[in-house]
Design a protein around this motif. Structure first.
Motif, PDB file in Angstrom:
ATOM      1  N   PRO A  90      76.720  82.228  67.244  1.00 49.71           N
ATOM      2  CA  PRO A  90      77.833  83.181  67.269  1.00 49.71           C
ATOM      3  C   PRO A  90      79.180  82.505  67.015  1.00 49.71           C
ATOM      4  O   PRO A  90      79.296  81.271  67.043  1.00 49.71           O
ATOM      5  N   SER A  91      80.190  83.326  66.755  1.00 54.40           N
ATOM      6  CA  SER A  91      81.594  82.879  66.662  1.00 54.40           C
ATOM      7  C   SER A  91      81.798  81.774  65.635  1.00 54.40           C
ATOM      8  O   SER A  91      82.635  80.883  65.817  1.00 54.40           O
ATOM      9  N   ALA A  92      81.028  81.821  64.560  1.00 53.70           N
ATOM     10  CA  ALA A  92      81.167  80.835  63.488  1.00 53.70           C
ATOM     11  C   ALA A  92      81.801  81.498  62.270  1.00 53.70           C
ATOM     12  O   ALA A  92      81.609  82.686  62.019  1.00 53.70           O
ATOM     13  N   ARG A  93      82.559  80.733  61.515  1.00 54.11           N
ATOM     14  CA  ARG A  93      83.239  81.260  60.335  1.00 54.11           C
ATOM     15  C   ARG A  93      82.350  81.085  59.096  1.00 54.11           C
ATOM     16  O   ARG A  93      81.920  79.976  58.792  1.00 54.11           O
ATOM     17  N   VAL A  94      82.084  82.200  58.431  1.00 56.55           N
ATOM     18  CA  VAL A  94      81.259  82.195  57.220  1.00 56.55           C
ATOM     19  C   VAL A  94      82.041  82.876  56.100  1.00 56.55           C
ATOM     20  O   VAL A  94      82.558  83.979  56.275  1.00 56.55           O
ATOM     21  N   HIS A 134      77.391  84.205  47.223  1.00 52.14           N
ATOM     22  CA  HIS A 134      77.377  82.885  47.854  1.00 52.14           C
ATOM     23  C   HIS A 134      77.918  83.009  49.273  1.00 52.14           C
ATOM     24  O   HIS A 134      78.927  83.674  49.508  1.00 52.14           O
ATOM     25  N   ALA A 135      77.242  82.397  50.222  1.00 50.15           N
ATOM     26  CA  ALA A 135      77.699  82.374  51.614  1.00 50.15           C
ATOM     27  C   ALA A 135      77.770  80.923  52.080  1.00 50.15           C
ATOM     28  O   ALA A 135      76.850  80.143  51.825  1.00 50.15           O
ATOM     29  N   GLU A 136      78.860  80.575  52.758  1.00 53.56           N
ATOM     30  CA  GLU A 136      79.062  79.182  53.163  1.00 53.56           C
ATOM     31  C   GLU A 136      79.646  79.105  54.568  1.00 53.56           C
ATOM     32  O   GLU A 136      80.552  79.864  54.923  1.00 53.56           O
ATOM     33  N   LEU A 137      79.111  78.207  55.373  1.00 53.02           N
ATOM     34  CA  LEU A 137      79.626  77.966  56.719  1.00 53.02           C
ATOM     35  C   LEU A 137      80.916  77.166  56.610  1.00 53.02           C
ATOM     36  O   LEU A 137      80.938  76.085  56.019  1.00 53.02           O
ATOM     37  N   MET A 138      81.993  77.703  57.189  1.00 53.88           N
ATOM     38  CA  MET A 138      83.295  77.052  57.095  1.00 53.88           C
ATOM     39  C   MET A 138      83.592  76.161  58.299  1.00 53.88           C
ATOM     40  O   MET A 138      84.543  75.379  58.275  1.00 53.88           O
ATOM     41  N   GLU A 146      77.743  67.503  56.013  1.00 54.84           N
ATOM     42  CA  GLU A 146      77.556  68.258  54.782  1.00 54.84           C
ATOM     43  C   GLU A 146      77.893  69.726  54.991  1.00 54.84           C
ATOM     44  O   GLU A 146      77.944  70.225  56.111  1.00 54.84           O
ATOM     45  N   LYS A 147      78.117  70.418  53.879  1.00 50.87           N
ATOM     46  CA  LYS A 147      78.381  71.847  53.941  1.00 50.87           C
ATOM     47  C   LYS A 147      77.056  72.602  53.910  1.00 50.87           C
ATOM     48  O   LYS A 147      76.119  72.203  53.227  1.00 50.87           O
TER      49      LYS A 147
END
Length: 271
Positions: A90-94, A134-138, A146-147
């Motif tokens: 939870p509470s992660a920026r994507v 495209h979805a990426e964890l910020m 790594e990203k």
């Protein structure tokens, strides 16, 4: 701090409550702690509305190898236990990107992210096709880490679609014994996507619906499942392996907005 400890620190920061933090530490000691993984849902877009609905989940990647029909009982059980030990984050920026549209989201308590993005279609009566997003964890999971990203797909029904089919998965196309707890548990623990059984004849029937009476249609399919996100790849592989028509794949418990969007944006059937 080593990369291993950086990952542990990230999951501890995202875990709320004493027991969830202890679970993370125990998995780390057992060597079962994974890394963040984005699971993109196959979404839906509308030519008429010029919008796409995107959803997915940020979970813990358990590093599971894809199983086949030759795995032992012990391998199947161990893989499923690892799968269910994974946590959603939870509470992660994507950040999600589709064509020129971009939006940054924050995952919900269950790790889910979802949004609508505009799509600029040149023509409004094109044939059915698939778009990619495209979805990426910020979030920064550690120094020099790594990203984590993933590519998702979006189904856009077009002029070659005469109707849409919305199908359940459990005990509709896949034998699941949903109302028999012990039988259901046995299937979950001892089988994988390649050994779970489809109902006989359903694949041929669905393919006929997909192609329509003239054999040239592309009637869209939307599959729904009440399963959690840690089974999403298993269900996807089951459908692919058994040659069901490719379609949107939703977990309505967590992405109920998908169906409201499909219902309100799907054009009226032709007469």
């Amino acid at each position: 701090m080593t990369e291993d400890l950086q990952t542990l620190d990230y999951f501890e920061r995202k875990s709320k409550g004493f027991f969830r933090k202890q679970k993370v530490r125990i998995k780390h000691k057992l060597g079962w702690l994974g890394v963040p993984e984005i699971i993109p849902c196959r979404g839906f877009a509308s030519y008429a509305a010029g919008q796409a609905f995107i959803a997915g989940a940020l979970t813990e990647d358990k590093g599971l190898e894809k199983l086949d029909g030759k795995n032992t009982l012990g391998e199947n059980i161990l893989a499923m236990l690892k799968r269910y030990s994974g946590d959603q984050i939870p509470s992660a920026r994507v950040k999600v990107e589709l064509s020129n549209a971009t939006k940054e989201l924050v995952t919900e308590e269950n790790g889910i992210f979802k949004t609508k993005l505009p799509v600029n279609f040149v023509r409004k009566k094109e044939k059915t096709r698939w778009l990619h997003y495209h979805a990426e964890l910020m979030d920064k999971t550690g120094v020099g880490s790594e990203k984590y990203s993933a590519q998702g797909e979006i189904l856009v029904p077009g002029s070659d679609a005469r109707f849409a089919v919305i199908s359940d998965i459990d005990d509709t196309i896949m034998v699941s014994h949903s109302t028999q707890t012990l039988s259901k548990l046995r299937l979950i623990l001892t089988h994988n996507s390649r050994t779970r059984k489809p109902f006989p004849g359903v694949e041929a029937f669905y393919c006929a619906l997909h192609l329509g009476g003239n054999g040239n249609d592309a009637n869209p399919f939307f599959y729904i499942s009440s399963s959690e996100w840690n089974l999403y790849d298993l269900i996807d592989d089951f459908c692919t392996f058994n040659k069901f028509p490719k379609g949107g794949l939703f977990a309505p418990r967590n992405t109920s907005g998908h169906f409201k969007f499909v219902e309100t944006r799907w054009r009226k059937p032709r007469t």
